[in-house]
Design a protein around this motif. Structure first.
Motif, PDB file in Angstrom:
ATOM      1  N   TYR A 136      12.460  -4.838   4.377  1.00  0.00           N
ATOM      2  CA  TYR A 136      12.610  -3.730   3.431  1.00  0.00           C
ATOM      3  C   TYR A 136      13.552  -4.138   2.303  1.00  0.00           C
ATOM      4  CZ  TYR A 136      14.531   0.557   1.431  1.00  0.00           C
ATOM      5  OH  TYR A 136      14.971   1.518   0.545  1.00  0.00           O
TER       6      TYR A 136
ATOM      7  N   ARG B 169      11.987  -6.597  -0.031  1.00  0.00           N
ATOM      8  CA  ARG B 169      11.032  -5.970  -0.949  1.00  0.00           C
ATOM      9  C   ARG B 169      11.735  -5.269  -2.104  1.00  0.00           C
ATOM     10  NH1 ARG B 169       8.447  -4.669   3.920  1.00  0.00           N
ATOM     11  NH2 ARG B 169       9.225  -2.506   3.858  1.00  0.00           N
TER      12      ARG B 169
ATOM     13  N   ASP C  41       5.571  -5.756   7.439  1.00  0.00           N
ATOM     14  CA  ASP C  41       4.796  -5.104   6.387  1.00  0.00           C
ATOM     15  C   ASP C  41       5.462  -3.816   5.902  1.00  0.00           C
ATOM     16  OD1 ASP C  41       2.929  -7.077   6.505  1.00  0.00           O
ATOM     17  OD2 ASP C  41       1.552  -5.977   7.824  1.00  0.00           O
ATOM     18  N   LYS C  42       5.084  -3.405   4.712  1.00  0.00           N
ATOM     19  CA  LYS C  42       5.614  -2.171   4.138  1.00  0.00           C
ATOM     20  C   LYS C  42       4.991  -0.962   4.825  1.00  0.00           C
ATOM     21  CE  LYS C  42       6.069   0.318  -0.237  1.00  0.00           C
ATOM     22  NZ  LYS C  42       5.975   0.229  -1.705  1.00  0.00           N
TER      23      LYS C  42
ATOM     24  N   ASP D  94      10.098   3.143   5.103  1.00  0.00           N
ATOM     25  CA  ASP D  94      10.877   2.885   3.884  1.00  0.00           C
ATOM     26  C   ASP D  94      11.684   4.110   3.484  1.00  0.00           C
ATOM     27  OD1 ASP D  94       9.828   0.382   3.849  1.00  0.00           O
ATOM     28  OD2 ASP D  94       8.829   0.556   1.909  1.00  0.00           O
TER      29      ASP D  94
ATOM     30  N   ASP E 151       2.885  -4.069  -5.250  1.00  0.00           N
ATOM     31  CA  ASP E 151       4.005  -3.106  -5.145  1.00  0.00           C
ATOM     32  C   ASP E 151       4.404  -2.581  -6.501  1.00  0.00           C
ATOM     33  OD1 ASP E 151       5.628  -4.908  -2.443  1.00  0.00           O
ATOM     34  OD2 ASP E 151       4.076  -3.398  -2.445  1.00  0.00           O
TER      35      ASP E 151
END
Length: 495
Positions: free
Chosen positions: A306, A309, A458-459, A464, A495
Motif C-alpha cells: 500500500y 503504491r 494487489d490493490k 486501502d 492507478d
C-alpha cells in the motif's frame, strides 16, 4: 579537559572503520568521519572520548541509552568500543549530513529567518516529546546549538547524548551537575533534580539566543528590547515562561509549548505543524501477533505494498528467526528458481529482508527508506518486544472471533507497564460489532477491522481505505519519490 585526538586520517578502528577526516572536537571528545570496510560506501560518525580510569562506564551508558532509542531525529548507534588502557573509548553512529545549528546560525549571520527558526523549534519539541514520554523519561540536559544538526532538507537531529539521563523518581537532585553555561536550567547546578521541564528551559534559552542574534540566553531586565525586529512579539511571553527559575511556573510538557505556539496568529496557516513536525526520516511500523496465525505477515506485506503504491520507498523486514515466509515468497518471485543466498530481494518495488536482526535494522534506518515495516511474528522475545515498543506505529494483530478476543486483553495486561497511546489494534475479517466490542473492552478507538484481501500484493479499495485511516498521519510530510520510471510503472498499472 581537552584530550588529544588519538585517530588520524587512515587509522583503522576495530579492523573495520577507516578514518577519513575529523568532523569536530569538544572539551571531552572528538568526532571523526569513517568508512565501513565491511559495507563499502557506507559512512559512519565515530565519537572518541576519554573516560577516567578505573572505567566508570559513562560511554557505555550513552551507547546503551542511544541503542534503546529509535526516532527519526536521533542518531542510530551501530558499534561500541570499551575503553583501552589509556581510557579512550569509541562510539560508532549514524553519520548525519549537514551543519550544526551553531554553524548554520553563523552562515545566516545570526539571523535565521523567523519561519525557519520556528520550524526548527517545532521539530525540537517533537523529539523532546518523544524522549520525555518514554518510561522512564529521558532528559537530554544539553540543548545547545552545537548539539543540534540541520540536514540539507532542514531537518533537525539531536546529537551527543553524553549527559542525558533517565529520570529517577527517588532522587531529590542530580548526582552529577552537568550542562552548558547559558543553556542549562538552574536545577542542573544543584538546586534540584532535572526533569522534562529542564529541557524546556534549555529550549527557551535556545529560542532567546536565536531571537536576539546570539546576545542572550536568559531572561533579564531589558532583554526584550534586544529581540530582533522581524520576530513577532507574541513569541516573547512563550520564551519568558520557558525561562522561569521556578520549574512549576514553566510550561510542564513539550506538548503544552507546541499548543501555545500554534495559537499564535500565522503559525496555523503555515505547513510547519503538520509537515515538519512529522516530515523526514524513516518511519518504522512494527506488527506483532497475539497468537500464531493471526495474520501478521499478510498484513505487513499488504501495508508495505500500500505504501509503495503511494510511491514511498519501503522495506519490509522479517524479524521472526524461524519464519520461512519470505523465503517462500522469494521462491515464487523467482518463478520457482533456486533461492539466492542474499537475504534481500524485491517484489513490485518493495524491498524484502529475510530473517533480519538489529544490526540490519540500524543499517536500514541509516539508508534512504521512508518506511520500514517489521514483521515481528507472534513471538515475545525481548529483542522483538523492544522493536515493537520503539516503533513509530506499533500494530497488534488479533482475532475478532468472540472466543479468541481474550488474547488481545491478555497481551495488553502482560505489557501494562508500557505506554500504549500509539498502539493500533487490527482484527482481520472482523465484523463491525466485534470491532466495537474490542474498542469497549480496551477503552480505545484505535481498533480496526481488516476486510478480506486474498492477495496482499494487489490493490484492494476496501483495505486501502482502512490503511489510509491507520497510516495517514505518518505519511504527512513524507515526500513521495516519483521518477520517470515509477510514473511509467503507475501508468501501466492503471492507478
Amino acid at each position: 579537559m581537552r584530550h588529544p585526538a588519538r585517530l588520524e586520517r587512515g587509522s583503522l578502528l576495530g579492523g573495520r572503520y577507516r578514518i577519513l577526516s575529523i568532523l569536530g572536537s569538544g572539551g571531552m571528545s572528538h568526532v571523526y568521519e569513517a568508512e565501513d570496510l565491511k559495507l563499502p560506501g557506507k559512512i559512519w560518525a565515530v565519537k572518541e572520548s576519554v573516560t577516567k580510569m578505573p572505567y566508570e562506564g559513562s560511554m557505555e551508558r550513552e551507547a546503551a541509552l542511544l541503542t534503546s532509542l529509535r526516532y527519526p531525529r536521533l542518531p542510530q548507534i551501530v558499534d561500541f568500543f570499551a575503553p583501552d588502557d589509556d581510557g579512550y573509548t569509541y562510539l560508532v553512529m549514524e553519520y548525519i549530513e549537514g551543519l550544526t545549528l551553531s554553524d548554520y546560525f553563523k552562515q545566516c549571520r545570526g539571523k535565521i529567518p523567523v519561519e525557519q527558526l520556528m520550524e526548527f523549534v517545532l521539530q525540537l519539541l517533537d523529539v523532546l516529546s518523544y524522549l520525555h514520554n518514554l518510561d522512564p523519561p529521558v532528559i537530554y540536559r544539553d540543548l545547545k546549538p552545537s548539539n543540534i544538526m540541520i540536514t540539507p532538507e532542514h531537518e533537525v537531529r539531536l546529537i551527543d547524548f553524553g549527559i542525558a539521563r533517565s529520570y529517577k523518581t527517588h532522587l531529590a537532585e542530580d548526582t552529577v551537575k552537568l550542562g552548558t553555561a547559558g543553556f542549562a536550567a538552574p536545577e542542573q547546578y544543584g538546586s534540584g533534580q532535572t526533569d522534562a521541564r529542564s529541557d524546556l528551559y534549555g529550549l527557551g534559552a535556545l529560542m532567546l539566543y536565536l531571537m536576539t542574534s546570539g546576545a542572550y540566553t536568559e531572561w533579564i531586565q531589558g532583554v526584550e528590547s534586544s529581540i530582533r525586529s522581524d520576530v513577532p512579539r507574541t513569541y516573547a511571553p512563550v520564551v519568558r515562561r520557558l525561562l522561569r527559575y521556578d520549574v512549576n511556573e514553566r510550561f510542564q510538557t513539550a506538548n503544552e509549548v507546541r499548543k501555545e505556539l500554534l495559537r499564535i496568529p500565522g503559525m496555523m496557516s503555515s505547513p510547519v505543524d503538520q509537515q515538519l513536525t512529522l516530515g523526514g526520516g524513516t518511519r518504522v511500523i512494527a506488527l506483532t501477533g497475539v497468537s500464531a496465525g493471526a495474520g501478521v505477515t499478510h498484513t505487513a506485506i499488504a501495508i508495505s505494498h500500500y505504501l509503495e503504491r503511494q510511491n514511498f520507498k519501503v522495506a519490509v523486514i522479517e524479524m521472526s528467526p524461524r519464519s520461512q515466509s519470505f523465503t517462500r515468497i522469494q521462491h515464487i518471485a523467482l518463478g520457482g528458481k533456486p533461492v539466492a543466498s542474499s537475504r534481500q530481494f524485491a517484489v513490485d518495488g518493495v524491498h524484502y529482508w529475510k530473517q533480519s536482526g538489529r544490526a540490519d535494522i540500524l543499517s536500514l534506518l541509516g539508508g534512504s527508506y521512508q518506511f520500514i515495516v517489521m514483521d515481528l511474528g507472534s513471538g515475545q522475545d525481548q529483542n522483538r518486544l523492544e522493536e515493537f515498543l520503539r516503533a513509530d506505529l506499533p500494530i497488534i494483530i488479533g482475532s475478532g472471533a468472540e472466543w479468541k478476543q481474550a488474547e488481545i486483553g491478555a497481551f495488553v495486561r502482560t505489557h501494562y507497564r508500557f505506554p500504549r497511546e500509539k498502539w493500533i489494534y487490527c482484527l482481520p475479517l472482523a465484523a463491525t460489532d466485534a470491532v466495537e466490542r474490542v474498542r469497549r473492552t480496551l477503552d480505545t478507538s484505535h481498533v480496526y477491522g481488516l476486510p478480506l484481501q486474498q492477495d496482499p500484493f494487489d490493490k484492494d479499495v476496501h483495505m486501502d481505505r482502512v490503511f489510509s485511516q491507520i497510516l495517514g498521519h505518518l505519511m504527512v510530510g513524507q515526500t513521495p519519490k516519483r521518477s520517470f520510471f515509477s510514473l511509467k510503472k503507475y501508468m501501466s498499472r492503471g492507478d
